[in-house]
Scaffold this active site. Sequence first.
Site, PDB file in Angstrom:
ATOM      1  N   ARG A 165     -14.137  -4.490 -25.938  1.00 13.06           N
ATOM      2  CA  ARG A 165     -14.953  -3.464 -25.284  1.00 13.06           C
ATOM      3  C   ARG A 165     -16.048  -2.916 -26.197  1.00 13.06           C
ATOM      4  O   ARG A 165     -16.398  -1.737 -26.114  1.00 13.06           O
ATOM      5  CB  ARG A 165     -14.093  -2.284 -24.787  1.00 13.06           C
ATOM      6  CG  ARG A 165     -13.121  -2.609 -23.692  1.00 13.06           C
ATOM      7  CD  ARG A 165     -13.800  -2.533 -22.334  1.00 13.06           C
ATOM      8  NE  ARG A 165     -12.896  -2.943 -21.288  1.00 13.06           N
ATOM      9  CZ  ARG A 165     -12.212  -2.106 -20.508  1.00 13.06           C
ATOM     10  NH1 ARG A 165     -12.359  -0.819 -20.657  1.00 13.06           N
ATOM     11  NH2 ARG A 165     -11.414  -2.572 -19.588  1.00 13.06           N
TER      12      ARG A 165
ATOM     13  N   ARG B 284     -18.734   2.539 -23.046  1.00 15.21           N
ATOM     14  CA  ARG B 284     -19.213   3.906 -22.843  1.00 15.21           C
ATOM     15  C   ARG B 284     -19.350   4.758 -24.102  1.00 15.21           C
ATOM     16  O   ARG B 284     -19.950   5.813 -24.068  1.00 15.21           O
ATOM     17  CB  ARG B 284     -18.310   4.628 -21.842  1.00 15.21           C
ATOM     18  CG  ARG B 284     -18.581   4.177 -20.425  1.00 15.21           C
ATOM     19  CD  ARG B 284     -17.491   4.628 -19.516  1.00 15.21           C
ATOM     20  NE  ARG B 284     -16.237   3.990 -19.902  1.00 15.21           N
ATOM     21  CZ  ARG B 284     -15.063   4.258 -19.360  1.00 15.21           C
ATOM     22  NH1 ARG B 284     -14.972   5.157 -18.432  1.00 15.21           N
ATOM     23  NH2 ARG B 284     -13.987   3.614 -19.747  1.00 15.21           N
TER      24      ARG B 284
ATOM     25  N   ARG C 133     -25.899   2.515 -17.524  1.00 16.03           N
ATOM     26  CA  ARG C 133     -24.954   2.835 -16.450  1.00 16.03           C
ATOM     27  C   ARG C 133     -25.427   3.993 -15.567  1.00 16.03           C
ATOM     28  O   ARG C 133     -25.058   4.068 -14.393  1.00 16.03           O
ATOM     29  CB  ARG C 133     -23.570   3.130 -17.041  1.00 16.03           C
ATOM     30  CG  ARG C 133     -22.807   1.893 -17.418  1.00 16.03           C
ATOM     31  CD  ARG C 133     -22.228   1.171 -16.205  1.00 16.03           C
ATOM     32  NE  ARG C 133     -21.065   1.889 -15.692  1.00 16.03           N
ATOM     33  CZ  ARG C 133     -21.011   2.523 -14.548  1.00 16.03           C
ATOM     34  NH1 ARG C 133     -22.062   2.551 -13.758  1.00 16.03           N
ATOM     35  NH2 ARG C 133     -19.909   3.140 -14.164  1.00 16.03           N
TER      36      ARG C 133
ATOM     37  N   ASP D  64     -16.309  -8.276 -16.203  1.00 15.27           N
ATOM     38  CA  ASP D  64     -15.004  -7.644 -16.034  1.00 15.27           C
ATOM     39  C   ASP D  64     -14.016  -8.679 -15.545  1.00 15.27           C
ATOM     40  O   ASP D  64     -14.410  -9.673 -14.911  1.00 15.27           O
ATOM     41  CB  ASP D  64     -15.069  -6.487 -15.035  1.00 15.27           C
ATOM     42  CG  ASP D  64     -13.885  -5.552 -15.210  1.00 15.27           C
ATOM     43  OD1 ASP D  64     -13.942  -4.677 -16.081  1.00 15.27           O
ATOM     44  OD2 ASP D  64     -12.867  -5.730 -14.505  1.00 15.27           O
TER      45      ASP D  64
ATOM     46  N   TYR E 193      -3.407  -6.153 -10.337  1.00 12.74           N
ATOM     47  CA  TYR E 193      -4.498  -5.333  -9.780  1.00 12.74           C
ATOM     48  C   TYR E 193      -4.660  -5.587  -8.285  1.00 12.74           C
ATOM     49  O   TYR E 193      -4.929  -4.671  -7.500  1.00 12.74           O
ATOM     50  CB  TYR E 193      -5.813  -5.615 -10.520  1.00 12.74           C
ATOM     51  CG  TYR E 193      -5.929  -4.838 -11.815  1.00 12.74           C
ATOM     52  CD1 TYR E 193      -6.360  -3.511 -11.811  1.00 12.74           C
ATOM     53  CD2 TYR E 193      -5.587  -5.405 -13.038  1.00 12.74           C
ATOM     54  CE1 TYR E 193      -6.455  -2.785 -12.980  1.00 12.74           C
ATOM     55  CE2 TYR E 193      -5.676  -4.689 -14.215  1.00 12.74           C
ATOM     56  CZ  TYR E 193      -6.109  -3.374 -14.187  1.00 12.74           C
ATOM     57  OH  TYR E 193      -6.185  -2.655 -15.346  1.00 12.74           O
TER      58      TYR E 193
HETATM   59  C1  LIG Z   1      -7.699  -4.624 -17.662  1.00 17.53           C
HETATM   60  C2  LIG Z   1      -9.150  -5.013 -17.840  1.00 17.53           C
HETATM   61  C3  LIG Z   1     -10.238  -4.664 -16.998  1.00 17.53           C
HETATM   62  N1  LIG Z   1     -11.368  -5.218 -17.528  1.00 17.53           N
HETATM   63  C4  LIG Z   1     -11.059  -5.902 -18.669  1.00 17.53           C
HETATM   64  C5  LIG Z   1      -9.666  -5.814 -18.864  1.00 17.53           C
HETATM   65  C6  LIG Z   1      -8.907  -6.516 -19.949  1.00 17.53           C
HETATM   66  C7  LIG Z   1      -9.048  -5.821 -21.244  1.00 17.53           C
HETATM   67  C8  LIG Z   1      -8.235  -4.567 -21.332  1.00 17.53           C
HETATM   68  O1  LIG Z   1      -7.022  -4.669 -21.238  1.00 17.53           O
HETATM   69  O2  LIG Z   1      -8.854  -3.518 -21.519  1.00 17.53           O
HETATM   70  C9  LIG Z   1     -11.951  -6.680 -19.533  1.00 17.53           C
HETATM   71  C10 LIG Z   1     -13.286  -6.152 -19.836  1.00 17.53           C
HETATM   72  N2  LIG Z   1     -13.975  -5.152 -19.218  1.00 17.53           N
HETATM   73  C11 LIG Z   1     -15.182  -5.001 -19.810  1.00 17.53           C
HETATM   74  C12 LIG Z   1     -15.330  -6.007 -20.788  1.00 17.53           C
HETATM   75  C13 LIG Z   1     -16.668  -6.241 -21.440  1.00 17.53           C
HETATM   76  C14 LIG Z   1     -16.827  -6.912 -22.659  1.00 17.53           C
HETATM   77  C15 LIG Z   1     -16.464  -6.094 -23.885  1.00 17.53           C
HETATM   78  O3  LIG Z   1     -17.361  -5.419 -24.431  1.00 17.53           O
HETATM   79  O4  LIG Z   1     -15.308  -6.214 -24.331  1.00 17.53           O
HETATM   80  C16 LIG Z   1     -14.120  -6.696 -20.842  1.00 17.53           C
HETATM   81  C17 LIG Z   1     -13.702  -7.829 -21.781  1.00 17.53           C
HETATM   82  C18 LIG Z   1     -16.215  -4.000 -19.466  1.00 17.53           C
HETATM   83  C19 LIG Z   1     -15.793  -2.729 -18.845  1.00 17.53           C
HETATM   84  N3  LIG Z   1     -14.899  -2.585 -17.809  1.00 17.53           N
HETATM   85  C20 LIG Z   1     -14.841  -1.267 -17.454  1.00 17.53           C
HETATM   86  C21 LIG Z   1     -15.734  -0.520 -18.274  1.00 17.53           C
HETATM   87  C22 LIG Z   1     -16.024   0.971 -18.150  1.00 17.53           C
HETATM   88  C23 LIG Z   1     -16.504   1.310 -16.792  1.00 17.53           C
HETATM   89  C24 LIG Z   1     -17.857   1.952 -16.693  1.00 17.53           C
HETATM   90  O5  LIG Z   1     -18.815   1.540 -17.381  1.00 17.53           O
HETATM   91  O6  LIG Z   1     -17.965   2.834 -15.857  1.00 17.53           O
HETATM   92  C25 LIG Z   1     -16.336  -1.432 -19.148  1.00 17.53           C
HETATM   93  C26 LIG Z   1     -17.376  -1.139 -20.171  1.00 17.53           C
HETATM   94  C27 LIG Z   1     -14.018  -0.730 -16.339  1.00 17.53           C
HETATM   95  C28 LIG Z   1     -12.655  -1.234 -16.192  1.00 17.53           C
HETATM   96  N4  LIG Z   1     -12.301  -2.530 -15.975  1.00 17.53           N
HETATM   97  C29 LIG Z   1     -10.928  -2.626 -15.917  1.00 17.53           C
HETATM   98  C30 LIG Z   1     -10.387  -1.329 -16.069  1.00 17.53           C
HETATM   99  C31 LIG Z   1      -8.913  -0.998 -16.088  1.00 17.53           C
HETATM  100  C32 LIG Z   1     -11.463  -0.470 -16.208  1.00 17.53           C
HETATM  101  C33 LIG Z   1     -11.388   1.014 -16.263  1.00 17.53           C
HETATM  102  C34 LIG Z   1     -10.941   1.492 -17.572  1.00 17.53           C
HETATM  103  C35 LIG Z   1     -12.093   2.055 -18.298  1.00 17.53           C
HETATM  104  O7  LIG Z   1     -12.824   2.802 -17.648  1.00 17.53           O
HETATM  105  O8  LIG Z   1     -12.223   1.773 -19.485  1.00 17.53           O
HETATM  106  C36 LIG Z   1     -10.189  -3.874 -15.739  1.00 17.53           C
END
Ligand SMILES: Cc1c2[nH]c(c1CCC(=O)O)Cc1[nH]c(c(CCC(=O)O)c1C)Cc1[nH]c(c(CCC(=O)O)c1C)Cc1[nH]c(c(C)c1CCC(=O)O)C2
Length: 358
Positions: free
Chosen positions: A34, A38, A47, A84, A161
């Site tokens: 990640r 954010r 965003r 994602d 999910y």
């Molecule tokens: C379970 C999972 C998801 N997404 C992902 C996983 C596996 C990794 C982990 O276990 O964290 C994978 C993921 N999601 C995102 C990336 C981008 C690449 C990176 O920089 O790593 C990656 C590799 C961007 C993201 N995916 C998400 C964000 C934040 C949302 C936003 O910008 O509003 C980002 C930057 C949203 C997201 N997407 C997901 C969730 C549970 C959430 C909400 C949690 C949160 O808000 O952090 C599903």
Amino acid sequence: MSYTNKNFPELKNDRLLRAALGKEVDKVPVWVMRQAGRYLPEFQEVRAKHDFFTVCRTPELACEVTLQPLRRFEHLDASIIFSDILVIPQALGMIVEMHPGKGPVFPKPLTSPTEINQLQEEGAVSRLTYVGDAITLTRHKIEGKVPLIGFTGAPFTLMGYMIEGGGSQTMSKTKEWIEKYPKDVHKLLSLLTRVIIDYLVMQVHSGAQLLQVFESSADHLTKEQFAELSAPYLKQIREGVRTKIDEKNIEQVPMTVFAKGGGHSLDVQAQLGYETIGLDWTVDPIEARKIVGENITLQGNLDPQDLYKSKEEVKDLTINMVKKFGKFRYIANLGHGITPATPIESMTAFTEAVHEAI
Ligand SMILES: Cc1c2[nH]c(c1CCC(=O)O)Cc1[nH]c(c(CCC(=O)O)c1C)Cc1[nH]c(c(CCC(=O)O)c1C)Cc1[nH]c(c(C)c1CCC(=O)O)C2
């Protein structure tokens, strides 16, 4: 911009790939799960103007956000394409929304096994072409500075999910399915596995140089359940990707499996064929090395919470971690994704300390 031009700039920093393949490195490579997210004001700016999945679906925006951490942190040795794991359920025809402060929401989750038949497996990967386009564009724009990682969610995590309709503390609906409909559960895991294999091959064809598979919900599984519901599919994915890449006559790439909470099954993970195993922060580096042996690279595993400590403490903890893992077959990372309130200085301290450690 043409997404078909695969004549990419030459890779200048191959530490990550060398470590993944067990070759000698001058410094321990470092990246952060990640790392585009954010905690970066420039990400927040993008965003503020665009919905989360619009960023994922627009190659120029996904590329811009992927490059942001590289501009800020000179020590990063890899980039990971902005996307994602939930784009796969979307490509199968499910609606997924990202609700601020809540995370992903499926307005219509799977409520009965008969709904598995409504998933649109046919053409699913062609509906993910935008990810390939983002990868190709980013490979050009990154100018060979560092390698680009592609990724996917693993079948069990994606299934969770799709059944829960979003993140869940208990995964009680998924657990009910596992008990009540074991055959359908395996049917769904197999469907996801097939799509994931083709999706990952498409990412490599588009320019991904390493692939990571996120089994983020492994913390809900016992060792026995991991062996039944996760490991066989992770293995099929590794083998399927290798076979299909060979058939297409493109270059093989190393793969990483990251099973969060899967520390109880490192012995099983070591048998899946992945070059690298990602560890969460609950796993001791020395114990992990003893279990997986010398032929697998380890990745991880500073507690993301440690980045709220002082710069000096972050540095000390990081150096201590790197020394425990050693320079051989090791990629430094956090034990899970960086959290939104993390101070930027901590990220600088972490990445810098990895390169200074040994
Ligand atoms: C379970 C999972 C998801 N997404 C992902 C996983 C596996 C990794 C982990 O276990 O964290 C994978 C993921 N999601 C995102 C990336 C981008 C690449 C990176 O920089 O790593 C990656 C590799 C961007 C993201 N995916 C998400 C964000 C934040 C949302 C936003 O910008 O509003 C980002 C930057 C949203 C997201 N997407 C997901 C969730 C549970 C959430 C909400 C949690 C949160 O808000 O952090 C599903």
